[in-house]
Design a protein around this motif. Structure first.
Motif, PDB file in Angstrom:
ATOM      1  N   VAL A  27      44.185  34.988  39.011  1.00 25.78           N
ATOM      2  CA  VAL A  27      43.526  36.300  38.996  1.00 25.78           C
ATOM      3  C   VAL A  27      42.231  36.235  38.188  1.00 25.78           C
ATOM      4  O   VAL A  27      41.187  36.753  38.615  1.00 25.78           O
ATOM      5  CB  VAL A  27      44.470  37.374  38.425  1.00 25.78           C
ATOM      6  CG1 VAL A  27      43.728  38.689  38.200  1.00 25.78           C
ATOM      7  CG2 VAL A  27      45.650  37.601  39.360  1.00 25.78           C
ATOM      8  N   LEU A  28      42.277  35.584  37.023  1.00 24.78           N
ATOM      9  CA  LEU A  28      41.081  35.472  36.191  1.00 24.78           C
ATOM     10  C   LEU A  28      39.989  34.677  36.901  1.00 24.78           C
ATOM     11  O   LEU A  28      38.805  35.044  36.864  1.00 24.78           O
ATOM     12  CB  LEU A  28      41.425  34.810  34.859  1.00 24.78           C
ATOM     13  CG  LEU A  28      42.386  35.567  33.944  1.00 24.78           C
ATOM     14  CD1 LEU A  28      42.550  34.828  32.617  1.00 24.78           C
ATOM     15  CD2 LEU A  28      41.911  36.991  33.700  1.00 24.78           C
ATOM     16  N   LEU A  29      40.375  33.587  37.560  1.00 22.53           N
ATOM     17  CA  LEU A  29      39.393  32.788  38.299  1.00 22.53           C
ATOM     18  C   LEU A  29      38.789  33.577  39.450  1.00 22.53           C
ATOM     19  O   LEU A  29      37.586  33.476  39.721  1.00 22.53           O
ATOM     20  CB  LEU A  29      40.049  31.506  38.831  1.00 22.53           C
ATOM     21  CG  LEU A  29      40.262  30.377  37.823  1.00 22.53           C
ATOM     22  CD1 LEU A  29      41.078  29.259  38.449  1.00 22.53           C
ATOM     23  CD2 LEU A  29      38.922  29.825  37.329  1.00 22.53           C
ATOM     24  N   ALA A  30      39.601  34.382  40.127  1.00 22.96           N
ATOM     25  CA  ALA A  30      39.096  35.200  41.237  1.00 22.96           C
ATOM     26  C   ALA A  30      38.066  36.207  40.728  1.00 22.96           C
ATOM     27  O   ALA A  30      37.011  36.410  41.361  1.00 22.96           O
ATOM     28  CB  ALA A  30      40.259  35.921  41.917  1.00 22.96           C
ATOM     29  N   ILE A  31      38.328  36.831  39.588  1.00 20.49           N
ATOM     30  CA  ILE A  31      37.371  37.774  39.004  1.00 20.49           C
ATOM     31  C   ILE A  31      36.077  37.064  38.631  1.00 20.49           C
ATOM     32  O   ILE A  31      34.972  37.562  38.879  1.00 20.49           O
ATOM     33  CB  ILE A  31      37.984  38.458  37.769  1.00 20.49           C
ATOM     34  CG1 ILE A  31      39.172  39.337  38.184  1.00 20.49           C
ATOM     35  CG2 ILE A  31      36.946  39.302  37.036  1.00 20.49           C
ATOM     36  CD1 ILE A  31      39.932  39.924  37.016  1.00 20.49           C
ATOM     37  N   LEU A  32      36.222  35.877  38.055  1.00 23.49           N
ATOM     38  CA  LEU A  32      35.041  35.120  37.640  1.00 23.49           C
ATOM     39  C   LEU A  32      34.186  34.712  38.834  1.00 23.49           C
ATOM     40  O   LEU A  32      32.950  34.828  38.806  1.00 23.49           O
ATOM     41  CB  LEU A  32      35.478  33.876  36.853  1.00 23.49           C
ATOM     42  CG  LEU A  32      34.414  33.219  35.973  1.00 23.49           C
ATOM     43  CD1 LEU A  32      33.881  34.211  34.962  1.00 23.49           C
ATOM     44  CD2 LEU A  32      34.999  32.019  35.261  1.00 23.49           C
TER      45      LEU A  32
END
Length: 315
Positions: A201-206
């Motif tokens: 999820v964090l990578l997708a936001i980034l």
């Protein structure tokens, strides 16, 4: 439900290893990596506290929280390494909350990185709304939310453990590593799956923020183009750190396969993963971010030279 508490004794031997030279070398490397970066991080945080102009910027507020969390993580990790080095077993009544706090601190930096990326996304893609979106009150709210989310999972793990183990388990002695909280196989698997989901999820936001800033950089001109390009490079650094954090999540799965092949190789891989992804990844990237930001670097230079001139902050 079967809980094999004898496994913990074998894990103690694995953590310590049977090669004193390797253990001494690892302990020495941890000291070399940890203490200089603790001093640098604390100096950066002191700079942030000394310069009121920096405290008005949300990104510097997020960065300061990362510095504090990483410094605490380094010190607590160093404590664990030293206790393993001297084979000092500690009561589980102390180790369990200690390990939970240590585990929560590992989530703080990746989550704040994501918050910093979202702040840069708003500043570059919606510059007219940035002041209204990241007000001091909302920035403080984001800080609280990040710390809450970082410690939510260790708290849940703690509750699961307390509902699973007998009271006599808390009277034992062990090293302070997080696996003492994960006493059942399904709990360990659940924790691993949630880890992977969280970082995806964090990578997708980034990636979303990075692509959006690239599109703005292509359409912009003059000062706006320069700001967008700089934001793009900053997000690349954040992406690198988050990828390293994601690799740290994958490490236990790699170690689980290696231990089936050879114990000595497992110990080497575990130490390498610990030094590369837990210590070095958190030490280098904040340092680069602090020095490459012109405003923060000017503030550090001012504090180091005991200057009283004000630091002017712009977007």
């Amino acid at each position: 439900m079967n809980i094999d508490f004898n496994v913990k004794n074998s894990e103690q031997k694995i953590l310590k290893g049977n090669d004193p030279i390797r253990l001494n070398l690892t302990t020495a490397l941890v000291q070399v990596l940890v203490w200089p970066f603790v001093y640098i991080n604390l100096f950066m945080y002191f700079t942030y506290r000394r310069k009121s102009a920096l405290r008005t910027e949300p990104r510097f507020a997020f960065f300061a929280q990362m510095l504090l969390a990483d410094s605490a993580l380094f010190l607590m990790t160093d404590f664990v390494v030293v206790t393993i080095h001297v084979h000092l077993l500690l009561p589980l009544a102390f180790c369990i909350p200690f390990a939970a706090i240590l585990h929560g601190l590992t989530h703080v930096s990746p989550t704040f990185i994501t918050a910093m990326c979202l702040e840069r996304y708003v500043a570059i893609c919606f510059p007219l709304h940035h002041v209204n979106v990241f007000t001091p009150t909302r920035t403080t709210f984001v800080l609280v939310i990040v710390w809450f989310l970082s410690f939510l999972r260790p708290f849940v793990d703690l509750c699961i453990m307390l509902s699973t183990v007998p009271k006599s388990y808390l009277n034992g002695w062990n090293f302070c590593y997080y696996e003492i909280i994960l006493v059942t196989k399904w709990h360990m698997e659940l924790r691993g799956n949630l880890f992977i989901l969280n970082y995806l999820v964090l990578l997708a936001i980034l990636f979303f923020c990075y692509v959006a800033i690239i599109r703005v950089a292509r359409r912009a001109s003059g000062d706006n183009k320069q700001a967008a390009s700089k934001g793009q490079r900053t997000l690349l650094l954040h992406l690198l750190q988050l990828i390293l954090a994601t690799l740290e999540v994958i490490c236990p799965y790699i170690e689980a396969q290696v231990i089936r092949i050879n114990l000595n190789t497992y110990i080497i891989v575990r130490y390498f993963n610990f030094l590369a992804f837990t210590i070095l990844s958190r030490a280098v990237i904040p340092l680069i971010y602090g020095f490459r930001d012109e405003k923060f670097y000017a503030a550090m230079n001012s504090v180091a030279l005991c200057k009283t001139s004000k630091v002017h902050i712009g977007k």
